[in-house]
Motif scaffolding. Structure first.
Motif, PDB file in Angstrom:
ATOM      1  N   VAL A  68       0.858  -1.189   0.000  1.00 30.66           N
ATOM      2  CA  VAL A  68       0.000   0.000   0.000  1.00 30.66           C
ATOM      3  C   VAL A  68       0.888   1.231   0.000  1.00 30.66           C
ATOM      4  O   VAL A  68       1.702   1.419   0.913  1.00 30.66           O
ATOM      5  N   LEU A  69       0.735   2.063  -1.011  1.00 25.46           N
ATOM      6  CA  LEU A  69       1.490   3.311  -1.097  1.00 25.46           C
ATOM      7  C   LEU A  69       0.608   4.461  -0.632  1.00 25.46           C
ATOM      8  O   LEU A  69      -0.392   4.785  -1.269  1.00 25.46           O
ATOM      9  N   GLY A  70       0.968   5.075   0.495  1.00 24.14           N
ATOM     10  CA  GLY A  70       0.223   6.226   0.973  1.00 24.14           C
ATOM     11  C   GLY A  70      -0.567   5.947   2.238  1.00 24.14           C
ATOM     12  O   GLY A  70      -1.109   4.851   2.415  1.00 24.14           O
TER      13      GLY A  70
ATOM     14  N   GLU B 150      -0.305 -10.391   3.571  1.00 23.55           N
ATOM     15  CA  GLU B 150       0.849  -9.796   4.243  1.00 23.55           C
ATOM     16  C   GLU B 150       1.006  -8.395   3.669  1.00 23.55           C
ATOM     17  O   GLU B 150       1.341  -8.230   2.504  1.00 23.55           O
ATOM     18  N   VAL B 151       0.746  -7.378   4.486  1.00 21.84           N
ATOM     19  CA  VAL B 151       0.648  -6.002   4.006  1.00 21.84           C
ATOM     20  C   VAL B 151       1.911  -5.222   4.355  1.00 21.84           C
ATOM     21  O   VAL B 151       2.415  -5.296   5.474  1.00 21.84           O
ATOM     22  N   HIS B 152       2.401  -4.486   3.358  1.00 23.37           N
ATOM     23  CA  HIS B 152       3.553  -3.598   3.577  1.00 23.37           C
ATOM     24  C   HIS B 152       3.123  -2.186   3.161  1.00 23.37           C
ATOM     25  O   HIS B 152       2.823  -1.939   2.001  1.00 23.37           O
ATOM     26  N   VAL B 153       3.092  -1.277   4.131  1.00 20.69           N
ATOM     27  CA  VAL B 153       2.680   0.104   3.882  1.00 20.69           C
ATOM     28  C   VAL B 153       3.928   0.963   3.710  1.00 20.69           C
ATOM     29  O   VAL B 153       4.840   0.925   4.536  1.00 20.69           O
ATOM     30  N   VAL B 154       3.960   1.747   2.641  1.00 20.69           N
ATOM     31  CA  VAL B 154       5.081   2.648   2.368  1.00 20.69           C
ATOM     32  C   VAL B 154       4.531   4.065   2.237  1.00 20.69           C
ATOM     33  O   VAL B 154       3.662   4.329   1.406  1.00 20.69           O
ATOM     34  N   SER B 155       5.038   4.967   3.076  1.00 20.74           N
ATOM     35  CA  SER B 155       4.580   6.352   3.038  1.00 20.74           C
ATOM     36  C   SER B 155       5.645   7.259   3.643  1.00 20.74           C
ATOM     37  O   SER B 155       6.300   6.869   4.609  1.00 20.74           O
ATOM     38  N   PRO B 156       5.835   8.460   3.094  1.00 22.23           N
ATOM     39  CA  PRO B 156       6.821   9.383   3.681  1.00 22.23           C
ATOM     40  C   PRO B 156       6.379   9.970   5.011  1.00 22.23           C
ATOM     41  O   PRO B 156       7.165  10.621   5.689  1.00 22.23           O
TER      42      PRO B 156
ATOM     43  N   SER C 217       6.910   1.169   6.462  1.00 27.16           N
ATOM     44  CA  SER C 217       8.208   1.766   6.162  1.00 27.16           C
ATOM     45  C   SER C 217       8.004   3.243   5.861  1.00 27.16           C
ATOM     46  O   SER C 217       7.211   3.599   4.977  1.00 27.16           O
ATOM     47  N   GLU C 218       8.703   4.094   6.605  1.00 23.82           N
ATOM     48  CA  GLU C 218       8.611   5.533   6.354  1.00 23.82           C
ATOM     49  C   GLU C 218       9.545   5.875   5.208  1.00 23.82           C
ATOM     50  O   GLU C 218      10.749   6.078   5.390  1.00 23.82           O
ATOM     51  N   ALA C 219       8.986   5.908   4.028  1.00 26.39           N
ATOM     52  CA  ALA C 219       9.779   6.107   2.818  1.00 26.39           C
ATOM     53  C   ALA C 219       8.882   6.641   1.712  1.00 26.39           C
ATOM     54  O   ALA C 219       7.656   6.572   1.789  1.00 26.39           O
ATOM     55  N   GLU C 220       9.515   7.152   0.672  1.00 31.88           N
ATOM     56  CA  GLU C 220       8.779   7.627  -0.491  1.00 31.88           C
ATOM     57  C   GLU C 220       9.020   6.683  -1.655  1.00 31.88           C
ATOM     58  O   GLU C 220      10.089   6.079  -1.785  1.00 31.88           O
TER      59      GLU C 220
ATOM     60  N   ARG D  20       6.694  -6.484 -10.941  1.00 34.92           N
ATOM     61  CA  ARG D  20       5.999  -6.393  -9.654  1.00 34.92           C
ATOM     62  C   ARG D  20       6.944  -5.955  -8.541  1.00 34.92           C
ATOM     63  O   ARG D  20       7.074  -6.595  -7.501  1.00 34.92           O
ATOM     64  N   LYS D  21       7.601  -4.833  -8.750  1.00 33.96           N
ATOM     65  CA  LYS D  21       8.523  -4.297  -7.754  1.00 33.96           C
ATOM     66  C   LYS D  21       8.258  -2.797  -7.556  1.00 33.96           C
ATOM     67  O   LYS D  21       7.865  -2.093  -8.488  1.00 33.96           O
ATOM     68  N   VAL D  22       8.477  -2.341  -6.324  1.00 34.50           N
ATOM     69  CA  VAL D  22       8.360  -0.927  -5.997  1.00 34.50           C
ATOM     70  C   VAL D  22       9.694  -0.472  -5.424  1.00 34.50           C
ATOM     71  O   VAL D  22      10.196  -1.049  -4.455  1.00 34.50           O
ATOM     72  N   TYR D  23      10.268   0.558  -6.028  1.00 38.50           N
ATOM     73  CA  TYR D  23      11.554   1.091  -5.582  1.00 38.50           C
ATOM     74  C   TYR D  23      11.295   2.280  -4.657  1.00 38.50           C
ATOM     75  O   TYR D  23      10.582   3.233  -5.021  1.00 38.50           O
ATOM     76  N   CYS D  24      11.882   2.220  -3.458  1.00 45.31           N
ATOM     77  CA  CYS D  24      11.590   3.222  -2.430  1.00 45.31           C
ATOM     78  C   CYS D  24      12.883   3.822  -1.876  1.00 45.31           C
ATOM     79  O   CYS D  24      13.962   3.232  -1.975  1.00 45.31           O
ATOM     80  N   ARG D  25      12.730   4.996  -1.266  1.00 48.74           N
ATOM     81  CA  ARG D  25      13.847   5.659  -0.594  1.00 48.74           C
ATOM     82  C   ARG D  25      13.387   6.127   0.775  1.00 48.74           C
ATOM     83  O   ARG D  25      12.343   6.775   0.912  1.00 48.74           O
TER      84      ARG D  25
END
Length: 578
Positions: free
Chosen positions: A57-59, A77-83, A124-127, A136-141
Motif C-alpha cells: 500500500v502506497l500512501g 501480508e501487508v507492507h505500507v510505504v509512506s513518507p 516503512s517511512e519512505a517515499e 511487480r517491484k516498488v523502488y523506495c527511498r
C-alpha cells in the motif's frame, strides 16, 4: 526444579510451534493432584497454511488509511510505504493555519490504526521512487537520513499493489508560484502558514516600516475559490477580527484579504444559493472577492493577474503572503508509471469500475491520484443486445430487457441517472417512449432502435470529485473486495459480463454522496446535503462540528479536536508561532 524445567520446555515448544501442536491440559486430583500434558502432532496436510499474498500500500492518506482500517483477511501480508507515519484529517487544515485546532490534534500514527488488527502489517517511512509493473517491484527511498546524511533505498515485491498517494498541487506552470506561494495540502503547510501570518503582523509592527510597506505586508492573497481557499479566507478573517486586532491594535485597519478566482463565481461545485450567499457574506465582511482573475505570474512582492472581464488586462497586486489553493497535479513517479502502461497525457491514473488500473491485473489506484474510466453504454450496445436477446429473434421485448435491467443499471450507473432525470421508473418506459404510442407489453426493438433509445444515456456520465469523502469510500470498498476475494472467485456477485461469459467477481464501486460543507466564518457554514437540501447559517455550523468530530479516526483525536474547539471558545485562538 525438574518439573519447572519440564514445563518451561513445553511452554517454549508451544510458543515456537503453536500452529503444529494441539495442547490439552488435564487437571486431576488423583494421588494428591497432578497435571498431565498431552501433545498431538497435526498432520502435514492439516498444518499446511496457504502462502500469504503480499499487498503493498502506497500512501497513508484517506484512501490508504481507509483500506487498512477495513482490511481484516489474515491471508494477506501487508507492507505500507509512506513518507509520513501518520494519517492527517485534512478537512481541518484551514483550522490549523489560524490556531483554532492544533496540528497534533488532527493526526493519528498509522501504527496505532493497524497494531491491533489480525492482518500482518509492516510499515516503512519512505517515499516511492518508481513502480516496475512488469516485474511487480516498488523502488523506495527512506525518508530518514542515516549516519552518512544519506537516505537508504530498498525494493519491495508485491502480489497486489494499492496506489493511494494522493496528488501534488497543480501550479499550471505559472511562473513564481512554487518559489513564492504557500500551499495547503499537508500538516506542515498549515503550520508554515500559521507562522507566516504571525510574522507578517510582527514585521508590520516594527517602527522602521513605512505605511505603504505595512499595507503590503498585511495584504493576504488567496488564489483559488474552491472549498479550501474559501474556508481558509474565512478562517483567516475570523482570526484577524476576533483575536489579532486585540494584540495588534495599531495596525488592525491595514489588514486586507483578497480571494482570487479565475471562474465567474467561487464555490462553483456548490448549489447556486450557497455561491451567492458566500460571495455576499465575504463582501460584507470586507474580504475582496475578485472573480474572473487569472494569476499569470507571482513575484516575491506582487501577483500579476489577467482580468478576463476586462479584455485580458494585466494588473498587479502587492501582497505580504500568498496561498495557492487551486487544482491538483500528478506526482513524478505516477507519471512514469502511467507511461509504462500506456496512459500518457492524463492527469490521473485511469481505472475500471472496480478500481483496478487499466492494462494491469494486480494494481489498484484510488483517491486523488486516480479516476474511474466508466464504460459507455453505446460502446457495449451490441453486446448488451446480444446478451438480452435470449431467443435470438433479432428483436428485444420488454420482458427480455427487464431480465437484464438490474445488471445494466449496476454496470452502467449513468442509465439510472438518466432515467431519474427523465422521471422514468425503468428502461421499459424509455423503450416505450422511443416507439411512440405503443403498449408497453407489445414493444419490440431491433438493435438500431435500441441505439436510438439509449443514445443520450451516456450524457449523464460524471467524474468523481477529488475529495476525502470519495477516497475514503474507495478504500473501504476495496478492502471489502480483498476480504472476500476467494469467496467471490468461487461465487461471483457482480453484474453479468456483457462482453464475456459469467459474472464479474464484485459489484462495481458506487460513490454515495453524503453532502459537503463550506465554512464561511463568523460561526456560519453552508451545507449541501443529499436530496438537494441546502442549509446556511449557525445551525449548519453545529452540524459541521458534530460531523467532523465523529469522522475522526480515533477517540484520541476526537477528544483533542473537541478540546481545541472548547479552548478557542473560552480563551480565543493561539497566536504564538510555536
Amino acid at each position: 526444579m525438574r518439573s519447572f524445567t519440564f514445563f518451561e520446555r513445553v511452554s517454549r515448544a508451544f510458543r515456537d510451534h503453536g500452529s503444529n501442536f494441539k495442547l490439552v491440559l488435564l487437571c486431576t486430583t488423583v494421588s494428591g493432584g497432578g497435571v498431565l500434558a498431552y501433545g498431538e502432532a497435526v498432520g502435514a496436510s492439516e498444518a499446511a497454511v496457504t502462502e500469504k499474498k503480499k499487498v503493498v500500500v502506497l500512501g497513508t492518506g484517506w484512501a490508504g488509511t481507509s483500506f487498512l482500517k477495513n482490511l481484516d483477511n489474515p491471508r494477506y501480508e501487508v507492507h505500507v510505504v509512506s513518507p509520513r507515519n501518520y494519517f492527517a484529517f485534512t478537512p481541518l487544515l484551514p483550522s490549523v493555519t489560524c490556531g483554532t485546532v492544533e496540528a497534533r490534534s488532527i493526526v493519528e500514527p498509522v501504527r496505532n490504526i493497524f497494531r491491533k488488527k489480525k492482518v500482518d502489517v509492516q510499515f516503512s517511512e519512505a517515499e516511492c521512487l518508481k513502480i516496475d509493473a512488469a516485474n511487480r517491484k516498488v523502488y523506495c527511498r527512506s525518508s530518514i537520513n542515516n549516519n552518512l546524511n544519506d537516505k537508504e533505498e530498498f525494493v519491495v515485491d508485491y502480489d497486489y499493489l494499492i496506489i493511494a498517494v494522493g496528488a501534488n498541487v497543480n501550479t499550471f506552470n505559472t511562473p513564481g508560484v512554487t518559489e513564492n506561494c504557500h500551499f495547503l495540502k499537508e500538516v506542515e503547510d498549515a503550520q508554515k502558514i500559521r507562522r507566516t501570518v504571525i510574522d507578517c503582523f510582527e514585521r508590520a509592527s516594527l517602527p522602521s516600516v513605512s505605511e505603504e510597506e505595512r499595507k503590503r505586508i498585511l495584504h493576504f492573497a488567496i488564489v483559488g475559490g474552491g472549498p479550501t481557499g474559501v474556508e481558509f479566507a474565512a478562517s483567516l478573517h475570523d482570526f484577524v477580527t476576533e483575536d489579532l486586532v486585540n494584540l495588534y491594535p495599531g495596525i488592525k485597519d491595514l489588514v486586507k484579504i483578497t480571494l482570487l478566482e479565475a471562474g465567474d463565481h467561487i464555490l462553483g461545485m456548490f448549489d447556486k444559493r450557497i455561491t451567492a450567499f458566500a460571495e455576499d457574506k465575504f463582501r460584507r465582511d470586507g474580504i475582496d472577492v475578485k472573480t474572473g482573475s487569472m494569476v499569470v505570474k507571482v513575484s516575491d512582492k506582487e501577483i500579476s493577474t489577467k482580468e478576463m472581464k476586462n479584455g485580458g488586462e494585466i494588473t498587479t497586486i502587492p501582497y505580504g503572503m500568498a496561498v495557492w489553493s487551486t487544482g491538483i497535479g500528478t506526482r513524478p513517479f505516477i507519471r512514469d508509471f502511467m507511461s509504462q502502461i500506456g496512459q500518457t497525457n492524463r492527469r490521473a491514473i485511469a481505472t475500471d469500475e472496480w478500481l483496478r488500473v487499466e492494462a494491469t491485473n494486480n494494481v489498484y489506484a484510488l483517491g486523488d491520484c486516480a479516476t474511474i474510466n466508466q464504460r459507455k453504454v453505446m460502446e457495449d450496445i451490441a453486446a448488451i443486445f446480444k446478451k438480452a436477446d435470449t431467443d435470438n429473434s433479432g428483436t428485444l421485448t420488454v420482458k427480455e430487457f427487464q431480465e437484464v435491467l438490474a445488471d445494466i443499471c449496476e454496470r452502467y450507473p449513468q442509465v439510472e441517472l438518466y432515467l431519474k432525470s427523465k422521471q422514468m421508473h425503468d428502461l421499459a418506459d424509455l423503450l416505450t417512449e422511443s416507439k411512440g404510442d405503443v403498449k408497453k407489453e407489445s414493444v419490440e426493438l431491433n438493435i438500431e432502435e435500441l441505439k436510438t433509445a439509449l443514445s443520450k444515456v451516456d450524457s449523464q456520465m460524471k467524474f468523481l470529485p477529488a475529495t476525502a469523502q470519495v477516497a475514503s469510500q474507495q478504500g473501504t470498498y476495496l478492502a471489502k473486495c480483498f476480504n472476500r476475494m476467494e469467496e467471490c472467485e468461487k461465487n461471483p456477485e457482480g453484474p453479468i459480463r456483457f462482453r464475456g461469459e459469467g459474472r464479474h467477481r464484485f459489484k462495481p464501486f458506487r460513490y454515495k454522496h453524503l453532502g459537503q460543507f463550506a465554512p464561511l466564518g463568523g460561526e456560519q457554514t453552508a451545507a449541501q446535503l443529499p436530496g438537494d437540501w441546502v442549509s446556511i447559517g449557525h445551525s449548519s455550523q453545529w452540524l459541521w462540528y458534530s460531523v467532523y468530530a465523529s469522522k475522526q479516526v480515533s477517540w484520541r483525536t476526537r477528544a483533542l479536536v473537541v478540546s481545541d474547539w472548547t479552548r478557542r471558545f473560552i480563551f480565543g485562538r493561539d497566536s504564538s508561532q510555536i
